[in-house]
Design an enzyme around this catalytic site. Structure first.
Site, PDB file in Angstrom:
ATOM      1  N   ASP A 117      16.332 -18.738   4.746  1.00 55.14           N
ATOM      2  CA  ASP A 117      18.284 -18.828   5.110  1.00 55.14           C
ATOM      3  C   ASP A 117      19.296 -18.553   4.302  1.00 55.14           C
ATOM      4  O   ASP A 117      18.807 -19.088   2.859  1.00 55.14           O
ATOM      5  CB  ASP A 117      18.285 -20.383   5.852  1.00 55.14           C
ATOM      6  N   ASP A 136      19.999 -14.758   0.262  1.00 53.45           N
ATOM      7  CA  ASP A 136      21.436 -13.717   0.847  1.00 53.45           C
ATOM      8  C   ASP A 136      20.352 -12.596   1.817  1.00 53.45           C
ATOM      9  O   ASP A 136      20.202 -12.076   0.019  1.00 53.45           O
ATOM     10  CB  ASP A 136      22.431 -13.677   0.930  1.00 53.45           C
ATOM     11  N   VAL A 137      19.998 -12.486   2.858  1.00 58.76           N
ATOM     12  CA  VAL A 137      19.066 -11.181   2.591  1.00 58.76           C
ATOM     13  C   VAL A 137      19.870  -9.545   2.231  1.00 58.76           C
ATOM     14  O   VAL A 137      19.076  -8.496   2.184  1.00 58.76           O
ATOM     15  CB  VAL A 137      18.254 -10.845   3.904  1.00 58.76           C
ATOM     16  N   TYR A 184      26.848  -3.161  17.021  1.00 59.13           N
ATOM     17  CA  TYR A 184      24.565  -4.163  17.175  1.00 59.13           C
ATOM     18  C   TYR A 184      24.232  -3.164  17.416  1.00 59.13           C
ATOM     19  O   TYR A 184      22.784  -3.295  16.965  1.00 59.13           O
ATOM     20  CB  TYR A 184      25.978  -5.212  17.130  1.00 59.13           C
ATOM     21  N   LYS A 243      20.620  -2.119  15.893  1.00 59.14           N
ATOM     22  CA  LYS A 243      19.165  -2.371  16.226  1.00 59.14           C
ATOM     23  C   LYS A 243      18.580  -1.214  16.590  1.00 59.14           C
ATOM     24  O   LYS A 243      16.962  -1.953  16.668  1.00 59.14           O
ATOM     25  CB  LYS A 243      19.533  -3.259  17.694  1.00 59.14           C
ATOM     26  N   THR A 272      20.500 -18.522  22.371  1.00 60.67           N
ATOM     27  CA  THR A 272      20.563 -19.196  20.187  1.00 60.67           C
ATOM     28  C   THR A 272      21.902 -19.708  20.446  1.00 60.67           C
ATOM     29  O   THR A 272      22.422 -19.041  20.874  1.00 60.67           O
ATOM     30  CB  THR A 272      19.628 -18.396  19.721  1.00 60.67           C
TER      31      THR A 272
HETATM   32  P1  NAP Z   1      21.401 -17.264  14.462  1.00 61.76           P
HETATM   33  O1  NAP Z   1      20.495 -18.549  15.747  1.00 61.76           O
HETATM   34  O2  NAP Z   1      22.512 -16.541  14.046  1.00 61.76           O
HETATM   35  O3  NAP Z   1      20.136 -17.213  13.744  1.00 61.76           O
HETATM   36  C1  NAP Z   1      19.908 -16.161  12.567  1.00 61.76           C
HETATM   37  C2  NAP Z   1      20.056 -16.859  11.108  1.00 61.76           C
HETATM   38  O4  NAP Z   1      19.886 -15.793  10.055  1.00 61.76           O
HETATM   39  C3  NAP Z   1      20.891 -18.270  11.027  1.00 61.76           C
HETATM   40  O5  NAP Z   1      20.498 -19.273  10.372  1.00 61.76           O
HETATM   41  C4  NAP Z   1      21.956 -17.634  10.081  1.00 61.76           C
HETATM   42  O6  NAP Z   1      22.079 -18.627   9.173  1.00 61.76           O
HETATM   43  C5  NAP Z   1      20.567 -16.207   9.304  1.00 61.76           C
HETATM   44  N1  NAP Z   1      21.032 -15.559   8.363  1.00 61.76           N
HETATM   45  C6  NAP Z   1      22.794 -14.614   8.840  1.00 61.76           C
HETATM   46  N2  NAP Z   1      22.555 -13.644   7.753  1.00 61.76           N
HETATM   47  C7  NAP Z   1      22.150 -14.599   6.546  1.00 61.76           C
HETATM   48  C8  NAP Z   1      21.816 -13.346   5.460  1.00 61.76           C
HETATM   49  N3  NAP Z   1      22.660 -12.415   5.048  1.00 61.76           N
HETATM   50  N4  NAP Z   1      20.869 -13.948   4.759  1.00 61.76           N
HETATM   51  C9  NAP Z   1      20.088 -14.578   5.084  1.00 61.76           C
HETATM   52  N5  NAP Z   1      20.363 -15.430   6.949  1.00 61.76           N
HETATM   53  C10 NAP Z   1      21.092 -15.447   6.848  1.00 61.76           C
HETATM   54  O7  NAP Z   1      20.756 -15.492  16.083  1.00 61.76           O
HETATM   55  P2  NAP Z   1      18.901 -15.215  16.966  1.00 61.76           P
HETATM   56  O8  NAP Z   1      20.359 -15.582  17.993  1.00 61.76           O
HETATM   57  O9  NAP Z   1      18.334 -16.702  16.653  1.00 61.76           O
HETATM   58  O10 NAP Z   1      19.281 -14.245  16.534  1.00 61.76           O
HETATM   59  C11 NAP Z   1      17.787 -14.057  15.602  1.00 61.76           C
HETATM   60  C12 NAP Z   1      17.447 -12.641  15.548  1.00 61.76           C
HETATM   61  O11 NAP Z   1      17.314 -12.334  17.055  1.00 61.76           O
HETATM   62  C13 NAP Z   1      18.822 -11.466  15.150  1.00 61.76           C
HETATM   63  O12 NAP Z   1      18.370  -9.680  14.764  1.00 61.76           O
HETATM   64  C14 NAP Z   1      19.191 -10.895  16.922  1.00 61.76           C
HETATM   65  O13 NAP Z   1      19.730 -10.053  16.648  1.00 61.76           O
HETATM   66  C15 NAP Z   1      17.614 -11.197  17.410  1.00 61.76           C
HETATM   67  N6  NAP Z   1      18.751 -10.835  18.681  1.00 61.76           N
HETATM   68  C16 NAP Z   1      19.078 -12.267  19.578  1.00 61.76           C
HETATM   69  C17 NAP Z   1      19.020 -12.014  20.401  1.00 61.76           C
HETATM   70  C18 NAP Z   1      19.995 -12.876  21.185  1.00 61.76           C
HETATM   71  O14 NAP Z   1      19.988 -13.264  22.634  1.00 61.76           O
HETATM   72  N7  NAP Z   1      19.674 -14.195  21.083  1.00 61.76           N
HETATM   73  C19 NAP Z   1      18.737 -10.666  21.095  1.00 61.76           C
HETATM   74  C20 NAP Z   1      18.361  -9.853  20.453  1.00 61.76           C
HETATM   75  C21 NAP Z   1      17.985 -10.047  19.752  1.00 61.76           C
HETATM   76  P3  NAP Z   1      23.919 -19.101   9.141  1.00 61.76           P
HETATM   77  O15 NAP Z   1      23.540 -20.106  10.564  1.00 61.76           O
HETATM   78  O16 NAP Z   1      23.943 -19.860   8.471  1.00 61.76           O
HETATM   79  O17 NAP Z   1      25.288 -17.723   9.417  1.00 61.76           O
END
Ligand code: NAP
Length: 276
Positions: A51, A77-78, A170, A174, A205
Site C-alpha cells: 500500500d 506507490d504502484v 474513471y 476501468k 468501501t
Molecule cells: P480504497 O478503500 O481507497 O482502497 C484502495 C487502497 O489503495 C487504499 O488503501 C489506497 O491508499 C491505496 N492506494 C491508492 N493509490 C495507491 C498507489 N498509487 N499505490 C499504492 N496504493 C495506493 O478503495 P476501494 O473502494 O477498496 O477500491 C479498490 C478497487 O476496487 C479500486 O480499483 C476501485 O476502482 C475498485 N472498485 C471499487 C468499487 C466500490 O464501489 N468501492 C466499485 C468498483 C470497483 P490510500 O487510502 O492511502 O489512498
C-alpha cells in the site's frame, strides 16, 4: 512461518492497495484490497500487503497474523516503477516466490466529458492504468520463469456502461483494464499464467464513502444507513456489496478451481448490470 490450511495453502500472494483508510469512516476501514488480502490468507496464502501507506498495510498484516496467517507489509506507490520493482524484490526476498498478483489499486474523480479537468483525467489514467501495468510488467518475468502465475485486476461495472452519474475518466480507465486483461491473458497463457478481471458494482468501501462525502454539501449529516437502503433498492439482490464479496471472487480466481479460466471478467454487483 504459520500458514492456514486451505485452497491456497503454500501460495504467496502480492495484493496491491491492501491497506485502507482508518475506521473513522464508519465501515471498519475495509477496502476491497484489504478484504482480499485477509481472504486469501484465510485460504492459506502468505500475503505481501502493498500500500501507499505503510501503516495501513501493517494494519492489514496485523489482522492476518491475529488469525494465524502470514503477512508482510510493503510501502510502495504502484505508479512508480522503481518502487514497484523494489516491492516485488522485497516480496521475493521475504517469501522466495510470488504465485498470485492482485492488482487492486484504483482511484476515482467525478465528472463528465465537459466538466472533468485535464488534471483529474491525467491522474486517473496515470494511476488506474499504471496500477495494473507496472506490477504486472515486473511480476511477469518471475511468473514466466516458473511457468505459472495468476493475475487478477480490479476493474468495475463502470467500465462497461454509464451507471447514472458522469464519471467519464474513471469509467474509461476501468473499461481499459478489461481490454488490458484480455490482451494480457492471450499473451501469457502459453507460459501457464492466467489473467482475469473482477468487475465490482456498488461496494461499501472508504473510497466509495469518500466520493459521497465529496459530493455532499453537508458531509457531517450524511445518513449512511438511509443511503445504503436507497442504493440497495437499485440492486436486484437487494443489498449493497461488501469488500468480502469482491474478496471471495478473488479467492476463487486465484485458486486451482479456476485453472481453466483466463481472459474473462467476473461481475460482482448483485445483478445491477442485468438491469437497464
Ligand atoms: P480504497 O478503500 O481507497 O482502497 C484502495 C487502497 O489503495 C487504499 O488503501 C489506497 O491508499 C491505496 N492506494 C491508492 N493509490 C495507491 C498507489 N498509487 N499505490 C499504492 N496504493 C495506493 O478503495 P476501494 O473502494 O477498496 O477500491 C479498490 C478497487 O476496487 C479500486 O480499483 C476501485 O476502482 C475498485 N472498485 C471499487 C468499487 C466500490 O464501489 N468501492 C466499485 C468498483 C470497483 P490510500 O487510502 O492511502 O489512498
Amino acid at each position: 512461518m504459520t500458514r492456514l490450511a486451505g485452497k491456497l495453502a503454500g501460495k504467496i500472494a502480492l495484493v496491491t492497495g491492501a491497506g485502507s483508510m482508518t475506521s473513522s469512516m464508519g465501515n471498519g476501514g475495509m477496502g476491497n484490497g484489504k478484504a482480499t488480502a485477509i481472504r486469501l490468507a484465510r485460504d492459506g496464502a502468505a500475503i505481501c500487503a502493498l500500500d501507499l501507506n505503510l501503516e495501513a498495510a501493517e494494519e492489514t498484516c496485523t489482522l492476518i497474523r491475529a488469525e494465524g496467517g502470514t503477512a508482510h507489509a510493503v510501502a510502495a506507490d504502484v505508479t512508480r516503477e522503481d518502487e514497484v520493482i523494489a516491492a516485488i524484490a522485497k516480496c521475493l526476498e521475504t517469501f522466495g516466490r510470488i504465485d498470485i498478483l492482485q492488482n487492486n489499486v484504483g482511484i476515482l474523480r467525478t465528472g463528465g466529458a465537459m466538466d472533468s479537468t485535464v488534471e483529474d483525467w491525467d491522474l486517473m489514467v496515470h494511476v488506474n492504468m499504471k496500477a495494473v501495468f507496472l506490477p504486472t510488467k515486473h511480476a511477469l518475468p518471475h511468473f514466466v520463469e516458473r511457468g505459472a502465475g495468476v493475475i487478477t485486476n480490479i476493474s468495475s461495472i463502470a467500465g462497461l456502461r454509464y451507471l447514472g452519474t458522469p464519471y467519464i475518466g474513471y469509467n474509461a480507465t476501468k473499461g481499459s483494464i478489461i481490454s488490458f486483461t484480455r490482451n494480457l491473458a492471450a499473451e501469457v497463457a502459453p507460459h501457464g499464467i492466467r489473467a482475469n478481471a473482477i468487475l465490482p458494482g456498488f461496494v461499501d468501501t472508504p473510497m466509495a464513502r469518500e466520493v459521497t462525502i465529496q459530493k455532499s454539501d453537508t458531509p457531517d449529516a450524511i445518513d449512511w444507513d438511509a443511503l445504503d437502503q436507497q442504493r440497495a433498492a437499485r440492486i436486484p439482490l437487494g443489498r449493497v456489496g461488501t469488500p468480502w464479496d469482491v474478496a471471495n471472487a478473488a479467492a476463487f480466481l486465484a485458486s486451482d478451481d479456476a485453472s481453466y479460466i483466463t481472459g474473462t471478467e467476473i461481475t460482482v454487483d448483485g445483478g445491477v448490470s442485468c438491469r437497464v
